[in-house]
Design an enzyme around this catalytic site. Sequence first.
Site, PDB file in Angstrom:
ATOM      1  N   GLY B  45      46.403  99.471  35.509  1.00 48.64           N
ATOM      2  CA  GLY B  45      46.928  98.252  34.917  1.00 48.64           C
ATOM      3  C   GLY B  45      47.857  97.467  35.830  1.00 48.64           C
ATOM      4  CG  HIS B  72      44.442  86.356  55.774  1.00 45.45           C
ATOM      5  ND1 HIS B  72      43.935  86.833  56.953  1.00 45.45           N
ATOM      6  CD2 HIS B  72      43.540  85.453  55.323  1.00 45.45           C
ATOM      7  CE1 HIS B  72      42.775  86.256  57.198  1.00 45.45           C
ATOM      8  NE2 HIS B  72      42.510  85.409  56.232  1.00 45.45           N
ATOM      9  CG  HIS B 140      43.283  86.402  61.951  1.00 41.43           C
ATOM     10  ND1 HIS B 140      42.612  87.593  62.071  1.00 41.43           N
ATOM     11  CD2 HIS B 140      43.913  86.436  60.735  1.00 41.43           C
ATOM     12  CE1 HIS B 140      42.822  88.308  60.975  1.00 41.43           C
ATOM     13  NE2 HIS B 140      43.598  87.629  60.155  1.00 41.43           N
ATOM     14  CG  ASP B 162      46.292  90.344  60.661  1.00 38.90           C
ATOM     15  OD1 ASP B 162      47.059  91.261  61.004  1.00 38.90           O
ATOM     16  OD2 ASP B 162      45.906  90.178  59.495  1.00 38.90           O
ATOM     17  CG  ASP B 194      46.044  93.637  63.845  1.00 43.14           C
ATOM     18  OD1 ASP B 194      46.105  94.564  63.014  1.00 43.14           O
ATOM     19  OD2 ASP B 194      45.104  92.816  63.900  1.00 43.14           O
ATOM     20  CG  HIS B 367      41.819  92.442  62.033  1.00 44.87           C
ATOM     21  ND1 HIS B 367      43.183  92.345  61.907  1.00 44.87           N
ATOM     22  CD2 HIS B 367      41.304  92.132  60.826  1.00 44.87           C
ATOM     23  CE1 HIS B 367      43.484  91.992  60.664  1.00 44.87           C
ATOM     24  NE2 HIS B 367      42.357  91.866  59.989  1.00 44.87           N
TER      25      HIS B 367
END
Lengths: 554, 554
Positions: B45, B72, B140, B162, B194, B367
């Site tokens: 939940g 993002h 990216h 990223d 990253d 990536h």
Amino acid sequence: MSGRLRVLPLGGLGEIGKNMTVFECDGRIVVVDTGLRFPTADMLGIDLVLPDFKYLRDRAEDIEAIVITHGHEDHVGALPWVLRELGDHAPIVYGGRLTVAMARSKLDEHNLRDAYLEDIEPGDQIAAGPFTIELIHMTHSIPDAVAVALRTELGTALVTGDYKFDQTPVDGPPADISRLAELGREGLLLLCGDSTNADRPGFSPSERDVGPHLEEVFARAQGRIVVTSFASNIHRVQQVIDAAASLGRKVSLVGRSMRKNVNIGRSLGHIEVPEGLMIQPQEVEDWPDHKIVVISTGSQGEPLSALRRMAHNDHRMIKLHQGDTVVFSATPIPGNERAVNETVDRLYHIGCDVITPRDAPIHASGHGYVEELKLMLNLVKPRYVMPVHGDHKRIHLHAELADAVGIDPRDVFRSENGLPLEVDDRGAWLGEPEQSGMIFVDGVDVGDPADVALRDRRMLSADGILIVVATVSEQTGQTVAPTEVIFRGVPFIEQADGLVNDIREEVERSLARAANDSVKEIDLLQQELHDDLAAFVYDRLRRRPMVLPVVVEV
Amino acid sequence: MSGRLRVLPLGGLGEIGKNMTVFECDGRIVVVDTGLRFPTADMLGIDLVLPDFKYLRDRAEDIEAIVITHGHEDHVGALPWVLRELGDHAPIVYGGRLTVAMARSKLDEHNLRDAYLEDIEPGDQIAAGPFTIELIHMTHSIPDAVAVALRTELGTALVTGDYKFDQTPVDGPPADISRLAELGREGLLLLCGDSTNADRPGFSPSERDVGPHLEEVFARAQGRIVVTSFASNIHRVQQVIDAAASLGRKVSLVGRSMRKNVNIGRSLGHIEVPEGLMIQPQEVEDWPDHKIVVISTGSQGEPLSALRRMAHNDHRMIKLHQGDTVVFSATPIPGNERAVNETVDRLYHIGCDVITPRDAPIHASGHGYVEELKLMLNLVKPRYVMPVHGDHKRIHLHAELADAVGIDPRDVFRSENGLPLEVDDRGAWLGEPEQSGMIFVDGVDVGDPADVALRDRRMLSADGILIVVATVSEQTGQTVAPTEVIFRGVPFIEQADGLVNDIREEVERSLARAANDSVKEIDLLQQELHDDLAAFVYDRLRRRPMVLPVVVEV
């Protein structure tokens, strides 16, 4: 239905798992496979999923035999439930030697020691009413896997079971291509073929190719090696043992099903263990790290498996540490990726090195790829084809392969669970659907997935529950004790100031309205309380917990 | 801590998602990224997971700035909660143009219209206390992605964000390798890089390579085409639009976030749409099938997404049918495999053709792969390295890459969430852990995962609940009304003959024992009832539902 063959899939179509197919001729039945599948995440608290086999219950007296193609859970796992339901009408169960041994061990666990199982050899002709049953030796990721030919007056149906055409199996001969070709020359009526790898181009690698790669991986490891694989993959266990032996490492088995299957495999001569190689798990710590290979269950990240426990530093006997190498000689079954990834990441956290089939070819699928499915179609030259063992995608792709080798698409039937293929001497067609679906095993009980309990659990798991106990006077309809307000599984309740008091007041208002409307019947009172409280709580919390009012009259 | 730099990761280490790193110098703070992640199946939940940012709350007055590397969710998604918590101390938020536009749109939805956001250009030098902030253009899977250089007296830290080194990006220039090299020549103190694809060998394919393959796939399709991808992958959307235009098909956007992101992308000039190409979803049915491309959300099988609805024949405007082709221009994020597979299989069931990145190279990761991570290390020549954005496995593999390019392993720090890297002019070391972890967002509330509500929900979802309401006389301690017995979410109760009566009798026995022991206090009575009933029910049902006894005294 004289002169007619009916083939009714009760599981394994439109899904991966719980394979079960019913063959019927002259009113008599042979069942091929009684498999189960494992629950998905939305089946809260469910342990196992069986095919709905009401059809077999209704026709119990007509069942001549059950044939199991091999000892994997998705082919044999539902057998205890099927035999128990069929009771006195339970028929004889046929299969290869290892298959029967594994089935018997499973039935023992269910206290079904009276079941009548018989192992038969490929090539034996077994009469079963209007059918003659013949097993055909195949190769798969477990020994003694067979295809089943069912001969009737109308013609012969072939169920491939799970198979690959492994030209260099680790144990025993390759699949009996010669017998399959013979069936093709005689004229096969129907092929029910495994579709599991209908989406993989080319040929599957041989199980034997895995061994040298395992040995390479082992040779690079400095510390202890833990290998995880399916416990039933007895050939793989043999290859791990061989690699360990060649590098002078001892081997220990961890995990109940691993120990059980290796025992059965050894007793039937499928596994050869050099004298003195095996040690007990409690002895592992007594040996230097570079002298140890542990073979463990848990390749699917199963919560209670030995490897998962080791990854969480929670195994009684084996404590992993930096420098250990864990080798996954298996790929995740679709749906298990997250559990496997979690296990792998825990192992990295401990400082282990982890090798998976992405890093080295240390796993070979037990299911033939596209070119093997085509080879099967060309070998047995079926009049009709019904792809089985696959979700809709794989059934679809398998049907396209039949098309590609020149079978008329009108003779290829994409069926579903419960949808029978009817065949007579004029043709074949999909008939009227029969009941099919899932039966849930939950602890010791079995039941229907539509069960209200599961719906309730979904609701409880999403939003929790509100219980309100109001004690009212039978005379006045008014509360005579403080109303109990209990939340469970409803988050952040403590932040909702005065909520419990407000709910008590809402109960009073609701009861007063009911009294005004002369509602006295408890069920009706509770219904009104439910509706009022549900609306009130949603208004306050923007949540919809299950609301359960209890009115106690005194 | 003058002359000292502290780098505290609050998220993104030992996990994929909720990236957040705190940089501290002379007691002043710059935060890079405020990301979230999506809940796993066992977080019943729960809607969203945020990093526990108590550290920022405690230090609110010291925060000079927040820098967001790109738009993002795993880098910007927690921003509304962070800004709200920081209240009047909320600092200025910097980022690229699209990043700021997307952040602003998100803050608007949270009614945080007063937040102070500023888009800055790569190369601008922004003073923030002891830090000078500079953004460096990167490539990216979303436009305006940047690396962040934080210059201090001690030296410069670089957070890559990223990135990939895409030499032929669809829009804008390649990553600013020249500036990265310059930082390297100047002498970089610390690289936080990253690690997402630290397990993929080689170089990642260019985003531009995807376009021709999409066009090939489109050219083969006879009927309608539905393409699903990440809504924020604006370059991909552009390439779908281009392929559609070149084949004379109209394009329609379906799904709220797809429409929103494309609008933002168009307004900032990242997406060019030929005049007359776009049509509304409700117009799709007016065009012949071979004239249509639909771009849809749902590439991850999200339950309420447009594609999932279409797959279940449940979309208001678009009804899929045989002959339609659905193109997955995205791969499943780990954990989403099952949901994606289910969606694919529903589509096959409808009769659609489905094309995924397994069938054609129609997706490129955003990536960089292993060789790109090495290139970054060689370009910026860091004194110290702290791999970020990765589970333990990827952090480990990234650290090995640093080793491979010749960085002393003692200068490479494998940290964890909450574990700060301390750097001064004598060296660098991992310091004392700070509070970190997860905060759960559940509807409109936020709270702790240790919340008892979640534990309750797990219990309720596994075994349901048994509620027993006993009405007892205050004088005698005996029941004066029939005991209410209510099961919810406990399966197969109807099969347990006489269970409710037996429970009532057990209640009487338990109350009698309590009366014998002179137990009168309600809490104690309820505790004893609980223990007796739990044991009784387990004995009868072999289950452990939550047992909730309520004693009403009258």
